[in-house]
Design an enzyme around this catalytic site. Sequence first.
Site, PDB file in Angstrom:
ATOM      1  N   PHE A 149      13.962  40.608  36.522  1.00  0.00           N
ATOM      2  CA  PHE A 149      14.372  42.002  36.487  1.00  0.00           C
ATOM      3  C   PHE A 149      13.225  42.941  36.174  1.00  0.00           C
ATOM      4  O   PHE A 149      13.268  44.116  36.535  1.00  0.00           O
ATOM      5  CB  PHE A 149      15.486  42.214  35.444  1.00  0.00           C
ATOM      6  CG  PHE A 149      15.018  42.186  34.004  1.00  0.00           C
ATOM      7  CD1 PHE A 149      14.462  43.308  33.413  1.00  0.00           C
ATOM      8  CD2 PHE A 149      15.132  41.039  33.239  1.00  0.00           C
ATOM      9  CE1 PHE A 149      14.023  43.291  32.093  1.00  0.00           C
ATOM     10  CE2 PHE A 149      14.691  41.004  31.918  1.00  0.00           C
ATOM     11  CZ  PHE A 149      14.138  42.133  31.349  1.00  0.00           C
ATOM     12  N   LYS A 173      16.151  35.674  46.130  1.00  0.00           N
ATOM     13  CA  LYS A 173      17.246  35.929  45.193  1.00  0.00           C
ATOM     14  C   LYS A 173      16.675  36.791  44.069  1.00  0.00           C
ATOM     15  O   LYS A 173      16.074  36.300  43.126  1.00  0.00           O
ATOM     16  CB  LYS A 173      17.779  34.601  44.626  1.00  0.00           C
ATOM     17  CG  LYS A 173      19.254  34.647  44.152  1.00  0.00           C
ATOM     18  CD  LYS A 173      19.556  35.643  43.041  1.00  0.00           C
ATOM     19  CE  LYS A 173      19.049  35.170  41.705  1.00  0.00           C
ATOM     20  NZ  LYS A 173      19.435  36.146  40.594  1.00  0.00           N
ATOM     21  N   GLU A 176      19.960  40.106  39.502  1.00  0.00           N
ATOM     22  CA  GLU A 176      21.201  40.844  39.714  1.00  0.00           C
ATOM     23  C   GLU A 176      21.271  42.099  38.850  1.00  0.00           C
ATOM     24  O   GLU A 176      22.161  42.936  39.034  1.00  0.00           O
ATOM     25  CB  GLU A 176      22.413  39.945  39.426  1.00  0.00           C
ATOM     26  CG  GLU A 176      22.587  39.490  37.989  1.00  0.00           C
ATOM     27  CD  GLU A 176      21.787  38.247  37.631  1.00  0.00           C
ATOM     28  OE1 GLU A 176      22.149  37.590  36.635  1.00  0.00           O
ATOM     29  OE2 GLU A 176      20.789  37.947  38.334  1.00  0.00           O
ATOM     30  N   SER A 226      11.810  33.461  32.590  1.00  0.00           N
ATOM     31  CA  SER A 226      11.632  32.934  31.244  1.00  0.00           C
ATOM     32  C   SER A 226      11.272  31.449  31.287  1.00  0.00           C
ATOM     33  O   SER A 226      11.531  30.751  32.277  1.00  0.00           O
ATOM     34  CB  SER A 226      12.913  33.124  30.424  1.00  0.00           C
ATOM     35  OG  SER A 226      13.948  32.299  30.932  1.00  0.00           O
ATOM     36  N   CYS A 281       5.697  40.174  31.203  1.00  0.00           N
ATOM     37  CA  CYS A 281       5.229  38.859  30.760  1.00  0.00           C
ATOM     38  C   CYS A 281       3.753  38.896  30.389  1.00  0.00           C
ATOM     39  O   CYS A 281       3.246  37.962  29.768  1.00  0.00           O
ATOM     40  CB  CYS A 281       5.485  37.802  31.831  1.00  0.00           C
ATOM     41  SG  CYS A 281       4.484  38.002  33.319  1.00  0.00           S
ATOM     42  N   GLU A 385       9.630  34.915  22.119  1.00  0.00           N
ATOM     43  CA  GLU A 385       9.240  35.917  23.107  1.00  0.00           C
ATOM     44  C   GLU A 385      10.262  37.052  23.036  1.00  0.00           C
ATOM     45  O   GLU A 385      11.394  36.923  23.514  1.00  0.00           O
ATOM     46  CB  GLU A 385       9.201  35.330  24.513  1.00  0.00           C
ATOM     47  CG  GLU A 385       8.721  36.334  25.547  1.00  0.00           C
ATOM     48  CD  GLU A 385       8.794  35.821  26.975  1.00  0.00           C
ATOM     49  OE1 GLU A 385       8.070  36.355  27.830  1.00  0.00           O
ATOM     50  OE2 GLU A 385       9.591  34.902  27.242  1.00  0.00           O
TER      51      GLU A 385
END
Length: 501
Positions: A149, A173, A176, A226, A281, A385
């Site tokens: 995302f 993909k 969402e 992740s 990240c 994290e």
Amino acid sequence: MKTLGHWIGNKPYESTSGTVGPVWNPATGAQPTQVALASVDEVDAAVAAAKTAYREWSRSSLAKRTAFLFRYRALLDAHRDEIAALITAEHGKVHADALGEVARGMEIVELACGIPEKLKGELSTEVSTRVDVSSIRQPVGVVAGISPFNFPAMVPMWMFPLAVACGNTFVLKPSEKDPSAAYRLAELAAEAGLPEGVLNVVNGDKVAVDRLLSHPDVAAVSFVGSTPIARHVQAEATAAGKRVQALGGAKNHMLVLPDADLDHAADNAVSAAYGSAGERCMAVSVVVAVGDAGDALVARIAERARALRIGPGTDPASEMGPLITREHRDKVASYVTGAAAQGAEVVVDGTGLSVAGHPECADGFFLGVSLLDKVTPGMAAYDDEIFGPVLSVVRAETYDEAIALINASKWGNGTAIFTRDGGAARRFQLEVEAGMVGVNVPIPVPVGYHSFGGWKQSLFGDLHIYGNDGVQFYTRGKVITTRWPDPEDSGGVNLGFPSNH
């Protein structure tokens, strides 16, 4: 309410799964869109379209592929503000940051435009009498990409432009949580002339992911997200015989030596920790202050952090926007509220923020920036994290203590050192255990013609993403040994083991 479906075969594909997910505007807390969550059958339809397209696209000329990519790059440039607006509306990052995301994604499109140079093979002549050996690279087939995302346009562009340039077809993909930017990228690819089925988008959740990982017609999977999911992606996809590059999480350290320009270091720490609300990240989440640099550095960071302007990404005055969801905002806030009890000093507390001058943001997912000092390993703020606007400062007496602390981390994505000492910087870049290193550069994300990827639990797989590693990942090598007999050669059977002479 708008419903976003899938993009299969160069056209919208209406979902019949009956399952949808919310797409929020993080700045207001409103839900203007819902996204269809694909069923297994809908994932299969996208893979089937990609498999059919692969037969022709894999045999298409490099000239045809690069012609598409140049047209695509021009369209992306023309629509960059529109794409950035979609990112701001669904992710929340400020418009300037969203524009930067689009620009960095376009770097990989530009790299892909030069794919003929990257796919040049090798030739050795006369390895034996009248025997030549050549090496070529060919596409792998249908490739799946699963993107996060936090960069809804850039990370997809890290994947599919290079994959299709190499002759593969692609099923994307996207997250969402903010799917509209990826969908628009696919629409523009069709407008640029990409043939039907070469790029497909299926929106979905774990059902879609798991089907892509197990589908027998998917040859390779690219993933960014992740660490727990990256580990799952690698395990499931490799068990199904697929090639995998899975990039996981991070806890990026920025080491500041006493000789550093502390104002410069503070500017960069604030930018790298709080940009995009810390949802990167490659964000700096830990500053390791060495020796007597600590107090002065913390004071400078705190001064800058308190001055940041936080508001909706549509406001040009905003420097930082909201977090992606209410639940994530509350989880990030919990690290700040629990820090003091674990022994940290809360220098700047960003919880309880209200956005001044924007009553429409009263229900938005905003969190102010926080600065924690005297953090140590074992505290939740250090060990986890956080993926939010929380910066921890760890104190170290010496360089050796600091490097040992960084190298003890289970992650190894990115790191940086701030110093005026070239010898210390050179030692650091050789000794630190991370895949990307910055010297007086806080977010060392490589340019497009180098590759992005970390070490340890930040990467699952052998190859990094984009750059030369990306070309290697999206192709497979083939070695061809050829003998063309000279007209003067005589025939005859020889059962001996062939020798090179």
